[in-house]
Design a protein around this motif. Structure first.
Motif, mmCIF file in Angstrom:
data_model
loop_
_atom_site.group_PDB
_atom_site.id
_atom_site.type_symbol
_atom_site.label_atom_id
_atom_site.label_comp_id
_atom_site.label_asym_id
_atom_site.label_seq_id
_atom_site.Cartn_x
_atom_site.Cartn_y
_atom_site.Cartn_z
ATOM 1 N N ILE A 299 75.208 22.058 34.288
ATOM 2 C CA ILE A 299 76.380 22.919 34.483
ATOM 3 C C ILE A 299 77.496 22.510 33.523
ATOM 4 O O ILE A 299 77.781 21.322 33.348
ATOM 5 C CB ILE A 299 76.847 22.859 35.951
ATOM 6 C CG1 ILE A 299 75.846 23.645 36.805
ATOM 7 C CG2 ILE A 299 78.260 23.403 36.120
ATOM 8 C CD1 ILE A 299 76.138 23.648 38.263
ATOM 9 N N ASP B 134 82.357 30.472 40.091
ATOM 10 C CA ASP B 134 81.265 30.703 39.150
ATOM 11 C C ASP B 134 81.207 29.566 38.139
ATOM 12 O O ASP B 134 82.245 29.023 37.751
ATOM 13 C CB ASP B 134 81.499 32.019 38.390
ATOM 14 C CG ASP B 134 81.078 33.221 39.230
ATOM 15 O OD1 ASP B 134 80.437 33.008 40.280
ATOM 16 O OD2 ASP B 134 81.399 34.356 38.843
ATOM 17 N N THR C 14 78.939 28.202 34.444
ATOM 18 C CA THR C 14 78.035 28.621 33.377
ATOM 19 C C THR C 14 76.974 27.546 33.176
ATOM 20 O O THR C 14 77.268 26.356 33.266
ATOM 21 C CB THR C 14 78.842 28.822 32.069
ATOM 22 O OG1 THR C 14 79.923 29.694 32.359
ATOM 23 C CG2 THR C 14 77.990 29.419 30.970
ATOM 24 N N LYS D 10 73.902 25.463 31.092
ATOM 25 C CA LYS D 10 73.398 25.090 29.768
ATOM 26 C C LYS D 10 72.443 23.929 29.976
ATOM 27 O O LYS D 10 72.863 22.844 30.408
ATOM 28 C CB LYS D 10 74.558 24.673 28.848
ATOM 29 C CG LYS D 10 74.088 24.428 27.430
ATOM 30 C CD LYS D 10 75.258 24.152 26.502
ATOM 31 C CE LYS D 10 74.824 24.134 25.053
ATOM 32 N NZ LYS D 10 73.800 23.110 24.748
ATOM 33 N N TRP E 133 66.716 29.982 35.075
ATOM 34 C CA TRP E 133 67.949 30.681 34.726
ATOM 35 C C TRP E 133 68.259 30.309 33.276
ATOM 36 O O TRP E 133 68.216 29.122 32.915
ATOM 37 C CB TRP E 133 69.098 30.250 35.655
ATOM 38 C CG TRP E 133 69.153 31.016 36.952
ATOM 39 C CD1 TRP E 133 68.724 32.279 37.169
ATOM 40 C CD2 TRP E 133 69.682 30.546 38.207
ATOM 41 N NE1 TRP E 133 68.956 32.647 38.483
ATOM 42 C CE2 TRP E 133 69.547 31.604 39.135
ATOM 43 C CE3 TRP E 133 70.263 29.347 38.633
ATOM 44 C CZ2 TRP E 133 69.969 31.496 40.458
ATOM 45 C CZ3 TRP E 133 70.686 29.242 39.945
ATOM 46 C CH2 TRP E 133 70.536 30.309 40.860
ATOM 47 N N ASP F 204 70.290 29.727 29.674
ATOM 48 C CA ASP F 204 71.584 29.184 29.239
ATOM 49 C C ASP F 204 72.583 30.330 29.125
ATOM 50 O O ASP F 204 72.217 31.440 28.731
ATOM 51 C CB ASP F 204 71.443 28.529 27.858
ATOM 52 C CG ASP F 204 70.862 27.134 27.962
ATOM 53 O OD1 ASP F 204 70.439 26.750 29.077
ATOM 54 O OD2 ASP F 204 70.822 26.424 26.936
ATOM 55 N N GLY F 205 73.819 30.029 29.425
ATOM 56 C CA GLY F 205 74.882 31.040 29.310
ATOM 57 C C GLY F 205 75.051 31.873 30.559
ATOM 58 O O GLY F 205 76.046 32.565 30.724
ATOM 59 N N LYS F 206 74.067 31.776 31.480
ATOM 60 C CA LYS F 206 74.136 32.560 32.710
ATOM 61 C C LYS F 206 75.251 32.035 33.604
ATOM 62 O O LYS F 206 75.527 30.847 33.661
ATOM 63 C CB LYS F 206 72.794 32.465 33.433
ATOM 64 C CG LYS F 206 72.690 33.343 34.649
ATOM 65 C CD LYS F 206 71.316 33.198 35.267
ATOM 66 C CE LYS F 206 71.210 33.992 36.554
ATOM 67 N NZ LYS F 206 71.372 35.432 36.340
ATOM 68 N N LYS F 207 75.879 32.973 34.341
ATOM 69 C CA LYS F 207 76.918 32.576 35.303
ATOM 70 C C LYS F 207 76.338 32.700 36.717
ATOM 71 O O LYS F 207 75.767 33.728 37.064
ATOM 72 C CB LYS F 207 78.130 33.497 35.184
ATOM 73 C CG LYS F 207 79.100 33.088 34.101
ATOM 74 C CD LYS F 207 80.439 33.780 34.333
ATOM 75 C CE LYS F 207 81.561 33.172 33.533
ATOM 76 N NZ LYS F 207 81.441 33.254 32.098
#
Ligand SMILES: [Zn+2]
Ligand SMILES: [Zn+2]
Ligand SMILES: [Zn+2]
Ligand SMILES: [Zn+2]
Length: 578
Positions: A445, A454, A456, A458, A484, A486-489
């Protein structure tokens, strides 16, 4: 607190006594009374429906259990004619009619309580006031207050769930620790009286007289906690740090002893539920509070000694050392003015909070620190002392837990248990149509983790996507829910620290809520400018301002007030210039 104090706490005796205590249940109530409506309804409690209903039929014609099942060793064994009466009893709390073997009589023998009511009662006892808990040294008395003898542990252990009983035992340890402290405080006030008498009688201006005066000041003004308004000494600290004086009703902070008017709660609320001067949280267990208070006393003692002429300092320090030792207060080693009051000499001592999972990022800073700066970062393998924000023992859940019921509990850990940190997990909720909820390792995280916010993702090793798991275990296979990218919230639902421990059980490893694991254990010390430069480097590496607390006190007071104020003004001017 010392290990020894637990021994004084009269820890649980043999659980085998349960049987005989339970056997004591049939108190001397004649058979006829059982069927009659209760005439003496305890306290103001409204009689429940059952009381108005026709009385339950007396003992069934054929007793289900032979009398042999009930131990007969009891001295008050009922007369043969009463045999039917002991089959069922009315609980004096819920008024249910239950088999006599499903509950216990109170120590005074006048009341009978069913198992569920006993459990509720012990739950309530856990949060009752210290004064109440202290009455029988942390043991529970009959709620009807008809006897000074507490319930026997054996009887309670039989009728109360294990976790409730375990927490009940913790109360005893807490009360024992606190009463030891009170004993010290009492001895302290006896010492003060003795000294005052001695000084009142003394004449002249000998050196000994001068030294005694300083010792009196130290134990009376620094070591003794007093109401800021009426100066009455106070001992009782009962978990909430916003207290009020029993004599003058002044509301004050039990950490910094600031007079807060009628009520001290706002003193904490204005500052994220912590004392703005000493950093202590609003709700803390007694021993944690004691730790803050001792640190404060140590600091004030240093300030006091710094205000003395050089030739007096060592003598006064030696004289006060035994008093300090009794209270668990550490004496300063370096008696030079700069050693006693580093802040007044431009030296800062800071406690820095940095999330453990991000500490790797600041290690490079450690390599080229300015020469006079000390930076202490505990080893990742070092044990950490938990601090429960809820005061209750901390529940550690099984790493395999998927729901949080009784069967998922790994152990109840004492509020300040020492643990070793094994891993860190975050439970997150995905977007609609995605993996609904799963656990990921905290290292993937970016930035701070806060519940309900939230974050993001990585993947820490550069794999590009993060494995989402069902439970906080390494297993993949069935435990893997998917990935999930990378970059996902995702939204943070829970933040867990996986740890291992000794002592408490039955299991020795589990997950606890992250807010029970303090992260403020990094110490930075050195010239003010250099410390500030290091903090700037931290910010550059981490991407946010780290939380800092000054060990020198946020608000220098007492000895050298003017000097401290000047230093503060100077500091402010610098901050502006910087
Ligand atoms: Zn009951
Ligand atoms: Zn009673
Ligand atoms: Zn007062
Ligand atoms: Zn305060």
């Amino acid at each position: 607190m010392k290990e020894g104090s637990a021994a004084d706490a009269e820890l649980p005796g043999s659980v085998t006594s349960a049987v005989s205590a339970a056997a004591a249940a049939p108190a001397g109530i004649p058979a006829g009374d059982v069927s009659a409506p209760a005439l003496t309804v305890p306290e103001a409690k409204a009689p429940p429906e059952e009381l108005h209903a026709p009385p339950a039929p007396l003992a069934p014609p054929a007793p289900p259990a032979p009398p042999a099942a009930v131990p007969t060793s009891h001295s008050e064994a009922p007369a043969p004619g009463d045999a039917g009466a002991k089959e069922s009893r009315d609980c004096d709390c819920c008024f249910d009619n239950v088999p006599a073997t499903d509950g216990v009589s109170c120590p005074g023998k006048a009341h009978f309580f069913c198992g569920p009511c006993l459990a509720n009662f012990l739950e309530a006892f856990k949060t009752s006031e210290y004064a109440e808990q202290k009455k029988a040294k942390g043991r529970a008395l009959c709620p009807m207050k008809d006897s000074d003898t507490p319930f026997g542990d054996g009887a309670l252990a039989v009728f109360v769930p294990q976790d409730v009983f375990d927490e009940y035992l913790q109360i005893r340890i807490k009360v024992a620790e606190q009463s030891i402290q009170e004993e010290f405080e009492k001895e302290n006030s006896a010492k003060i009286e003795e000294l005052k008498e001695k000084l009142a009688k003394a004449t002249g201006s000998g050196e000994q007289l001068e030294l005694d005066k300083h010792r009196l000041k130290i134990i009376d003004d620094i070591f003794t906690l007093k109401c800021p308004r009426c100066k009455m000494a106070f001992l009782d600290y009962d978990n909430c740090s916003a207290i009020s004086c029993s004599a003058c009703k002044c509301g004050f902070c039990s950490f910094c002893l600031e007079d807060c008017g009628k009520d001290a709660h706002s003193h904490f609320y204005k500052n994220g539920s912590k004392c703005p001067n000493e950093g202590g949280p609003l709700f803390v267990p007694h021993n944690v509070w004691q730790g803050y208070q001792n640190a404060r006393k140590e600091r004030l003692l240093c300030e006091y000694l710094a205000g003395l002429p050089d030739e007096m300092r060592k003598k006064v320090a030696d004289l006060a050392a035994p008093d300090a030792k009794d209270l668990g207060i550490e004496m300063p080693q370096d008696l030079s003015a700069a050693g006693l009051m580093p802040e007044a000499h431009g030296i800062q001592r800071l406690k820095v909070t940095i999330p453990r999972r991000m500490r790797g990022l600041i290690l490079p800073v450690k390599k080229d620190l300015p020469s006079k700066v000390e930076l202490k970062i505990p080893e990742p393998s070092a044990t950490v002392r938990l601090c429960s924000p809820m005061l209750a023992p901390i529940v550690a859940w099984k790493v395999t837990a998927t729901s949080f019921g009784k069967s998922s509990i790994a152990a109840h850990l004492p509020t300040d248990h020492q643990v070793k940190i094994e891993d860190e997990w975050v439970e997150c909720r995905g977007a609609k149509g995605d993996i609904a909820k799963g656990l990921i390792k905290a290292k993937h995280i970016v930035g701070m983790i806060s519940l309900g916010k939230d974050v993001t993702l990585k993947e820490a090793n550069g794999c590009g996507s993060v494995l989402v798991r069902k439970t906080a275990t390494q297993d993949e296979g069935k435990n893997a829910l998917g990935y999930w990218d990378d970059g996902k919230k995702v939204k943070v639902v829970n933040h867990w620290i996986e740890c291992s421990w000794e002592g408490a059980g039955p299991l020795k490893r589990g997950i606890v809520q992250a807010n029970c694991v303090p992260e403020n254990d990094i110490v930075l010390r050195g010239p003010e400018e250099d410390c500030q430069a290091v903090l700037k480097l931290f910010k550059a590496k981490l991407g946010f301002d780290v939380e800092v607390f000054s060990l020198g006190g946020a608000k220098p007071k007492a000895a050298g007030k003017a000097k401290a104020a000047k230093a503060k003004a100077k500091g402010k001017a610098k901050a502006k210039a910087g």
